[in-house]
Enzyme design. Structure first.
Site, PDB file in Angstrom:
ATOM      1  N   GLU A 139      -6.190 108.936 -27.885  1.00  0.00           N
ATOM      2  CA  GLU A 139      -5.498 108.106 -28.866  1.00  0.00           C
ATOM      3  C   GLU A 139      -4.355 108.844 -29.540  1.00  0.00           C
ATOM      4  OE1 GLU A 139      -7.649 106.716 -32.411  1.00  0.00           O
ATOM      5  OE2 GLU A 139      -6.470 104.865 -32.292  1.00  0.00           O
ATOM      6  N   GLU A 140      -4.604 110.073 -29.953  1.00  0.00           N
ATOM      7  CA  GLU A 140      -3.564 110.837 -30.638  1.00  0.00           C
ATOM      8  C   GLU A 140      -2.349 111.056 -29.724  1.00  0.00           C
ATOM      9  OE1 GLU A 140      -7.379 111.688 -32.785  1.00  0.00           O
ATOM     10  OE2 GLU A 140      -6.771 111.687 -30.682  1.00  0.00           O
TER      11      GLU A 140
ATOM     12  N   ASP B 173      -6.416 101.735 -25.698  1.00  0.00           N
ATOM     13  CA  ASP B 173      -6.408 102.926 -26.550  1.00  0.00           C
ATOM     14  C   ASP B 173      -7.845 103.191 -26.958  1.00  0.00           C
ATOM     15  OD1 ASP B 173      -6.303 104.711 -28.707  1.00  0.00           O
ATOM     16  OD2 ASP B 173      -5.421 103.250 -30.082  1.00  0.00           O
TER      17      ASP B 173
END
Length: 570
Positions: free
Chosen positions: A380-381, A362
């Site tokens: 990441e989101e 990530d």
């Protein structure tokens, strides 16, 4: 690089800012001796710095013109045999040292017995461990109602008070927070349907929303039954783990959805949780946008699954481990003798699909989850949206330090998607097919490591910054037990963080070599980067280059490696 680097290796040496004059002196003496005594040596032709004054045709182009022969590959650490003396670029154009994706280790292929679930002073388990080990049932672990700075301050704690007025609260007074929450959510939970018009900023794209809101409220109100022990904080500088059930995570996220967590609605420097990410979903509902609409579609689908008796996860666990690299654990990078690891690199595929079963990187923010509850919508989101159980880590994970990472084992993927940023779109459910380990965790491991943000790109070539990134990657890559899976990663710290993709890839390869793990590198459609990394890896393998950047001839050539990075065409 055109327009940003001088066309010689001196620029890279400047950026590296060596402060070890003796090493440089030894390097020059060794090189002079080699040129005088070994005129016919092939090392000069394969060393970019040594051939800096040669014609451009002898330099590796990095232009995507190198293809591996079908079915031909070398194991990392083995040199590629060549007929006669030839330049590096010539040898690179005819072979590759990269492996196939099938050659890398995955969790499901190398499963080993873990033994019974255990807890300790550094591993807090929020379910009843003896019952789980004996009957495979998930029952909440009981505990005391504690309210201190080492624990999450829970909304149902008797110590959590708030001022309330209105309804049956006849006058303004301090009352238990949970009593106020119950007063507002209980009527909603009893409804069979809700008028979406009464709820702010809810997209009307899915017709099940009116029936779903009462179910989320009912799930939130079960907190005292589903989670009977206070959640600890994963604080900075301390290696520790938390294991929860998937149902406990769902209950915590339902409370975050209705913004019930106390002391978490401000991030001012003097606030109690100023060094933690936000967890209440209030910011998701502010400044409504198309991005947030698609985020909410993914999150609402998650709640649809976990509130349905037929589809909700039963008996599954998830572990969140904060790992800290101590002073004694930090490698001496100048003396590491490990050679380059196995590498698979491709411009096609992605980490979460082709990297299934590997340690999936990530590209994190130091504030775990980044802008998942705001407007952010990059790697990441997106990862947190398709695996919403990751979001609960924001409740208890303090901001990551330079030698820290977070590893999540067992999270479930609920959604599929397309696009990135403004083009991101929730495309529907994801059918989970992963097996579970001995602790009933899905065989998915996600590693959150945050890269540095560089205002000026050249700063990342300074050794102090290279070392920081090496330590950060190694913190997550290091093997704790036998048969650890290999690593699925990509352009970590690039894009908005201004990282150089080639440099970041080499750093990850070095950390993976030290950790004795192979790497699957996905360039996300960047074919030039794919071919450039194949060239760099082949050079390092052919020259038997170690992590300490020593070649088979014993020459220090850290600047030669970076020559490849700085002299590729744009």
């Amino acid at each position: 690089m055109a327009g940003s680097h001088r066309n010689n290796s001196d620029q890279v040496k400047d950026l590296m800012q060596f402060d070890h004059a003796s090493e440089n002196s030894n390097k020059e003496n060794n090189k002079d001796e080699k040129e005088n005594n070994s005129k016919e040596s092939t090392s000069k032709a394969s060393c970019p710095t040594c051939s800096a004054s040669s014609s451009s045709s002898s330099r590796p182009s990095g232009n995507g013109d190198v293809k591996g022969r079908p079915g031909e590959r070398n194991e990392p650490g083995q040199s590629q045999k060549q007929d006669g003396a030839s330049s590096s670029s010539s040898s690179l154009s005819s072979s590759s040292s990269c492996c196939e994706l099938r050659d890398l280790k995955r969790l499901r292929q190398h499963h080993s017995k873990m033994g019974p679930l255990t807890y300790s002073s550094t591993h807090i388990v929020l379910i009843d461990v003896p019952i789980f080990n004996r009957e495979r049932k998930v029952v909440a672990q009981t505990g005391r109602d504690i309210w201190n700075s080492n624990l999450v301050k829970m909304p149902d704690s008797s110590h959590s008070l708030m001022t309330a007025k209105g309804g049956f609260f006849q006058q303004s007074s301090l009352v238990p927070r949970w009593k106020v929450i119950t007063y507002h959510l209980a009527p909603l939970a009893k409804k069979t349907s809700l008028d979406v018009e009464d709820v702010a900023v809810v997209p009307k794209t899915e017709n099940y929303y009116p029936k779903l809101f009462p179910k989320i409220a009912d799930l939130a109100l079960k907190l005292q039954h589903i989670l009977r022990k206070v959640v600890p904080l994963l604080q900075g500088g301390q290696t520790a783990s938390i294991t929860l059930s998937q149902l406990q995570i769902a209950c915590l996220l339902a409370n975050a959805f209705f913004c019930t967590f106390p002391h978490r609605n401000t991030s001012t420097p003097k606030s109690e949780y100023h060094n933690y990410p936000t967890i209440n979903f209030s910011s998701l509902f502010w400044s409504w946008s198309d991005r947030k609409k698609e985020k909410l579609r993914a999150i609402m689908h998650y709640f649809k699954v976990v509130t349905d008796e037929k589809t909700k996860p039963k008996g599954g666990l998830v572990t969140f481990e904060r790992r800290c690299l101590s002073d004694t654990d930090i490698p001496d990078w100048r003396r590491c003798e490990e050679m380059m690891p196995k590498l698979y690199v491709s411009s096609k595929g992605d980490i979460e699909t082709e990297g299934t079963g590997m340690l999936q990187v990530d590209f994190a923010s130091s504030w775990i989850g980044g802008g998942v509850l705001g407007s952010g919508l990059v790697q990441e989101e997106i990862l947190f949206l398709i695996n919403p159980e990751l979001i609960v880590s924001r409740l208890f994970t303090e901001k990551l330090g330079d030698r820290e990472c977070l590893i999540i084992t067992g999270s479930q993927q609920y959604s599929s998607y397309s696009g990135y940023g403004d083009s991101f779109e929730w495309t529907g459910p994801h059918e989970e097919t992963l097996q579970r380990d001995d602790w009933s965790r899905l065989q998915r491991q996600i590693l959150a490591i945050d890269a540095q943000h560089y205002k000026h790109r050249k700063e990342q070539f300074k050794m102090i910054n290279v070392t920081r990134e090496l330590n950060k990657a190694y913190c997550g890559f290091q093997s704790i037990g036998p048969n650890e899976p290999d690593i699925a990663t990509g352009k970590w710290g690039c894009g908005a963080f201004n990282g150089d993709p080639h440099l970041k890839a080499v750093i990850q390869l070095m950390a993976a070599a030290k950790a004795n793990r192979g790497v699957a590198f996905f360039t996300f459609g960047d074919e030039d980067l794919e071919q450039g990394l194949k060239q760099i890896h082949h050079l390092l393998v052919k020259e038997k280059t170690t992590v300490a950047v020593r070649t088979s001839e014993g020459l220090l050539c850290r600047s030669e490696v970076l020559w490849w990075i700085s002299h590729r065409p744009v």
